[in-house]
Design an enzyme around this catalytic site. Structure first.
Site, mmCIF file in Angstrom:
data_model
loop_
_atom_site.group_PDB
_atom_site.id
_atom_site.type_symbol
_atom_site.label_atom_id
_atom_site.label_comp_id
_atom_site.label_asym_id
_atom_site.label_seq_id
_atom_site.Cartn_x
_atom_site.Cartn_y
_atom_site.Cartn_z
ATOM 1 N N ASP A 1 -8.659 -5.706 -5.972
ATOM 2 C CA ASP A 1 -8.304 -4.604 -5.082
ATOM 3 C C ASP A 1 -8.978 -3.335 -5.596
ATOM 4 O O ASP A 1 -8.498 -2.711 -6.547
ATOM 5 C CB ASP A 1 -6.780 -4.435 -5.042
ATOM 6 C CG ASP A 1 -6.332 -3.435 -3.989
ATOM 7 O OD1 ASP A 1 -7.184 -2.725 -3.430
ATOM 8 O OD2 ASP A 1 -5.115 -3.373 -3.716
ATOM 9 N N SER B 1 0.825 -1.191 0.000
ATOM 10 C CA SER B 1 0.000 0.000 0.000
ATOM 11 C C SER B 1 0.874 1.263 0.000
ATOM 12 O O SER B 1 1.741 1.404 -0.863
ATOM 13 C CB SER B 1 -0.963 -0.043 1.189
ATOM 14 O OG SER B 1 -2.001 0.900 1.026
ATOM 15 N N HIS C 1 -6.926 -5.955 -1.047
ATOM 16 C CA HIS C 1 -5.763 -5.146 -0.696
ATOM 17 C C HIS C 1 -4.964 -5.893 0.370
ATOM 18 O O HIS C 1 -5.071 -5.604 1.565
ATOM 19 C CB HIS C 1 -6.251 -3.791 -0.190
ATOM 20 C CG HIS C 1 -5.205 -2.737 -0.099
ATOM 21 N ND1 HIS C 1 -4.530 -2.256 -1.197
ATOM 22 C CD2 HIS C 1 -4.698 -2.060 0.970
ATOM 23 C CE1 HIS C 1 -3.681 -1.317 -0.809
ATOM 24 N NE2 HIS C 1 -3.754 -1.193 0.495
#
Length: 795
Positions: free
Chosen positions: A489, A369, A520
């Site tokens: 995602d 991320s 994610h």
């Protein structure tokens, strides 16, 4: 259960014997097979410290229904049948005879699980050592290979004994767990940057935390796994700043030029902090724990782990900017210190310099991320010493995260978030009230500037967003790249990964792509893939110079199947226009079926009346029969007569007219047909079952598993402001009632579509989960005969 394995090397006999000797076996091809087996098997129980304990361990394994391994070895066999060897091997790999497999059916279970076997019975001592080497490099039920499993049970406990300088050890091309991950220096230093983001006339000092195996004290040089982590020192409440989706969509009055939206950096010269002395010892203990399982897994293999939050985080100077060049420069500064090209100090003020004297000069960046995002950002700087990045679920352009085709969009699941919200979330300097006093006024100005520059009114691509588009600097990348991303995602959408991947294809670097069926999430602890073992191979090659041919051994592209559980496909590339793919252009009138061509966008009213939330909307809008039927077009593609594989970037060209001067236009591609599809979140299959090192942390093993049957599933989606018909910064006025054309891409995908299922295209207006929730009931009229959907299929 399938245990796919792509990181295992096939080596010749001489290499096998050499490596077996190096780890403590004594292979002698002149020795009788019985003697070799009797000497080798007890070594597979390092937790047993006496001969009696080892014999007890051997007796606990069955060879047949009538004979245990101790009895079998005592009989001094002149050969070992292949079924007998693997009946024992499966128990050594953690499987239970009689539960997971049957003793008399070991080979069938090995084949079903995807575990490798030798071709024939073990008739010679050479056959035995070849089979044992293969077994040691084979995956266990607990994610790791057997040699890693032995290591966490103490196999290498005495390896460093007698060595003046502790050394790395490699087996099958990978660094072994021969260092003590429990015995670390946890140090904090402050790296001097070239930044002054809080405008106090001084260089921002960046707090950096180091987890360093104490074997470095004896002279062992180690590479670094560096994770730039803005969340490292915690996050803040953001409810007060989170935005409410706007009920109106502004009519745009300005169209930008390319020059107007091109960012040009403005470097500033700042005085260095004076050096008043030097120390090899840090002054501050690192009280935060490591947060990344791959880093922890590599610690005992001789890799130092480093974390730094960057400007504006607790312990550092400066303020946050959500993806700005200052955050890139923060990460680069730490790398430059690790490679000896920048100063760091034992505290923020005294000027006592400290060097990374224990580093071998080679760095990899890791993380998911925002963490992976900063890995990409640092790579585009071209900084020397950064050998590779492993970027998981990472952003390559912040516009593609918070905006899309002239629209304000939210990352999936976070409606109302924006760049200013994330800046507040990660400004952990405010956790230290005294430190906040020094910077509060400047932070308030910086936050206000972010709020203005992000422009929630119009959503266009501007110079501010261009600064945060790392793909502008792809030509600078010298580091090899590993990208991992979830095909489902909707937070950091797949376009961030695939546009970056496509952009680096011509660069003279090594590159690998992993795509899974999750959202994610990390891939490290997914049981059906040996991701961590592959990364060990990769990092041993990149940072320790092991000639293991990792770039050739590891597949270029690894993609998880969405129908067959625990199945992974490998390819040369992804979604390219080549002989392996073909494009299909569907005319929305001639090739897709549906009852109409017009709809009124009343989705916001339906949403509000139903008192739904974003998740509820996401689930409802893709149903074949939905409360949103009147607010969308549902167009069915032809049913697949045989299995198809959709791969690449769907593209939609629509000819339409509307009755308003602006509108949000959304599209979804849906897999239709009753089926048990994978849950979007991996489930735990073995809790605390993946050991990260000897007497060290454990992590759960997870897997993407089929869930309850559904009638449809989202495959891809896209959004566009109808005024942005050319690109995200040029605006074209829309005259109500007059036809116009919009072209836009949907999110990249890879979909195994079984025979009997089909795709459907949904066209609708405002997206309650991701766009502004406009209350104007725009009437859409689609010229289906003048509109097309282009899909790319793998042959």
């Amino acid at each position: 259960m399938k245990l796919n394995q792509f990181g295992r090397l096939t080596v010749d006999q001489a290499t096998q014997l050499k490596e077996l000797t190096a780890i403590g076996f004594a292979p002698d091809l002149t020795q009788p097979l019985a003697a070799a087996a009797a000497a080798a098997y007890p070594l597979l129980f390092p937790e047993s410290h006496s001969e009696t304990a080892k014999q007890q361990a051997l007796a606990a394994l069955a060879v047949t229904a009538d004979q245990d391994l101790a009895q079998f070895l005592a009989a001094q066999p002149t050969q070992i049948s292949r079924p007998a060897f693997y009946a024992v091997a499966l128990q050594l790999l953690g499987f239970e005879a009689g539960t997971d497999y049957q003793l008399n059916d070991s080979l069938a279970f090995m084949a079903k699980t995807g575990l490798p076997t030798v071709d024939g019975d073990l008739a010679t001592t050479a056959d035995f050592w070849a089979a044992l080497y293969l077994l040691l490099t084979t995956r266990t039920k607990h994610l790791v290979t057997l040699i890693d499993d032995l290591a966490v049970r103490g196999f290498y406990c005495d390896f460093q004994t007698g060595k003046a300088v502790p050394a790395h050890l490699f087996f099958n091309g990978k660094a072994q767990d021969v260092f003590d991950a429990r015995n670390l220096h946890r140090e904090v230093v402050w790296v001097e940057s070239d930044l002054d983001t809080d405008h106090d006339g001084k260089r921002d000092m960046l707090e950096t935390t180091i987890f360093r195996p104490k074997e470095t004290d004896a002279g062992t040089k180690m590479p670094v796994l560096f994770t730039a982590n803005p969340y490292f020192h915690g996050t803040n409440d953001v409810d007060w700043i989170t935005h409410k989706p706007d009920p109106k969509l502004a009519v745009k009055t300005h169209s930008y030029t390319k020059d107007e939206v091109t960012f040009q950096p403005q470097p500033a010269a700042l005085p260095h902090q004076p050096v008043n002395g030097e120390s090899k010892t840090a002054e501050v203990y690192g009280d935060e724990n490591g947060i990344y399982m791959l880093n922890d897994y590599m610690l005992g293999r001789g890799f130092v782990t480093v974390y730094s939050g960057g400007v504006g985080t607790r312990g550092s100077d400066g303020v946050r900017s959500t993806g700005g060049t200052g955050e890139t420069d923060s990460a680069v500064a730490v790398i430059e210190w690790l490679t000896g090209k920048r100063r760091a100090f034992t505290n923020r003020t005294d000027g006592i310099e400290i060097k990374a004297w224990w580093c071998n000069g080679k760095v990899a960046m890791t993380g998911k991320s925002y963490l992976g995002t900063l890995s990409i950002a640092a790579a585009t700087s071209g900084v020397a010493g950064l050998k590779t990045v492993i970027a998981e679920s990472a952003i390559s352009s912040w516009y593609d995260y918070y905006r899309e085709n002239g629209l304000v969009v939210a990352p999936g699941g976070f409606q109302g978030e924006d760049a200013d919200v994330l800046a507040v979330d990660t400004f952990s300097r405010q956790k230290q009230a005294g430190d906040l006093l020094k910077v509060k006024a400047e932070w308030d100005k910086a936050l206000a500037a972010i709020g203005k520059a992000q422009d929630r009114a119009f959503g266009d691509y501007t110079k501010w967003w261009d600064e945060r588009n790392y793909r502008n600097q792809l030509k600078n990348i010298k580091a090899d790249v590993v990208i991992e991303h979830g095909l489902n995602d909707w937070n950091v959408k797949p376009a961030n990964a695939i546009r970056f991947w496509n952009g680096i294809q011509a660069l003279p670097i090594q590159k690998k792509l992993f795509l899974h069926q999750g959202q994610h999430t990390y891939l490290d602890n997914i049981g059906s893939l040996d991701f961590a073992d592959q990364m060990n191979l990769w990092l041993s090659y990149e940072l320790l110079g092991v000639k293991n041919a990792a770039p050739d051994v590891l597949p270029n592209v690894t993609v998880q199947d969405n129908v067959e559980a625990e199945t992974w496909h490998t390819y040369k590339n992804f979604g390219t226009a080549d002989a392996d793919h073909e494009d299909q252009v569907y005319n929305l009138q001639a090739d897709l079926t549906g009852p109409r061509a017009s709809f009124a966008d009343t989705a916001t009213a339906i949403f509000n009346d139903a008192k739904e939330d974003s998740d509820g909307f996401e689930a409802e809008i893709i149903k074949p029969h939905s409360k949103y039927d009147s607010a969308r077009l549902w167009l069915d593609l032809p049913q697949a007569a045989s299995d198809q594989t959709l791969e690449g970037v769907p593209h939609l060209q629509l000819r339409l007219w509307i009755d308003q001067p602006t509108a949000i236009l959304s599209a979804r591609l849906v897999d239709v047909g009753d089926a048990k599809r994978f849950a979007p979140v991996a489930g735990v299959v073995q809790g605390t079952a993946w050991p990260l090192g000897f007497d060290y942390k454990t992590v759960s093993i997870q897997e993407f598993k089929p869930a309850k049957a559904t009638a449809s599933k989202l495959v891809s989606l896209g959004h566009v402001n109808v005024q942005n018909q050319q690109n995200a910064y040029e605006n074209v006025p829309v005259t109500p009632g007059e036809p116009f054309t919009v072209d836009f891409d949907l999110q990249p995908t890879h979909l195994h579509l079984p025979a009997g299922r089909h795709l459907a295209l949904i066209i609708h207006g405002a997206d309650m989960a991701q766009t502004q929730r406009t209350e104007t009931a725009v009437n859409f009229h689609i010229d289906r005969a003048g509109s097309t959907l282009t899909l790319r299929y793998r042959k």
